[in-house]
Design a protein around this motif. Structure first.
Motif, PDB file in Angstrom:
ATOM      1  N   THR A  69       0.868  -1.177   0.000  1.00 12.30           N
ATOM      2  CA  THR A  69       0.000   0.000   0.000  1.00 12.30           C
ATOM      3  C   THR A  69       0.898   1.219   0.000  1.00 12.30           C
ATOM      4  N   THR A  71       1.506   5.126   0.624  1.00 12.49           N
ATOM      5  CA  THR A  71       0.989   6.287   1.352  1.00 12.49           C
ATOM      6  C   THR A  71       1.957   7.444   1.162  1.00 12.49           C
ATOM      7  N   ASP A  72       1.579   8.582   1.654  1.00 11.82           N
ATOM      8  CA  ASP A  72       2.415   9.772   1.544  1.00 11.82           C
ATOM      9  C   ASP A  72       2.772  10.274   2.941  1.00 11.82           C
ATOM     10  N   LYS A  73       4.053  10.571   3.139  1.00  9.88           N
ATOM     11  CA  LYS A  73       4.497  11.142   4.404  1.00  9.88           C
ATOM     12  C   LYS A  73       5.367  12.351   4.082  1.00  9.88           C
TER      13      LYS A  73
END
Length: 131
Positions: A69, A71-73
């Motif tokens: 998966t 995601t953006d951080k």
């Protein structure tokens, strides 16, 4: 003599799978990896481009090694990876493939030596009968 079990992964896929496997096994089969983390752990002699990372992860996911998966951080992509059964057995599968390959190479060399020995014996018998 054909190999019974081919290694289904390319060189780049194996290298990426080794990185993911090492990291995930430290955390009970799941891990968070950024592209920078992955590229730091890949072998230097492997030409792995940044554009190849996402497609290679997707191919491994399709092959049922793990779920990934994205995601953006803080503007940087982070991959959340959960190993499946096939991913957990990755090292064992690779070792079995190597063991099988070593055995087949050994058997081929042994048969070549046996063939040469039989050939020399037959020539010796043939020349002793002909004289």
């Amino acid at each position: 003599m054909a190999l019974d079990k081919k290694s289904p992964l390319s060189k780049k896929e194996k290298a990426l799978m080794k990185v993911v496997y090492r990291e995930a096994m430290m955390n009970n089969g799941a891990c968070l990896l950024s592209p920078i983390d992955i590229f730091e752990r890949l072998p230097l002699d492997l030409e792995f481009r940044a554009t190849e990372l996402e497609p290679t992860l997707k191919v491994l996911e399709l092959d049922d090694y793990f779920d990934v998966t994205t995601t953006d951080k803080k503007g940087e992509p982070i991959y959340c990876v959960n190993l499946h059964q096939k991913g957990l057995a990755f090292v064992r599968e690779e070792e079995g493939f190597r063991r099988s390959l070593r055995f087949k190479i050994f058997l081929t060399i042994l048969l070549a030596i046996l063939t040469a020995t039989v050939s020399v014996i037959v020539r010796y018998i043939w020349t002793s009968i002909s004289i």
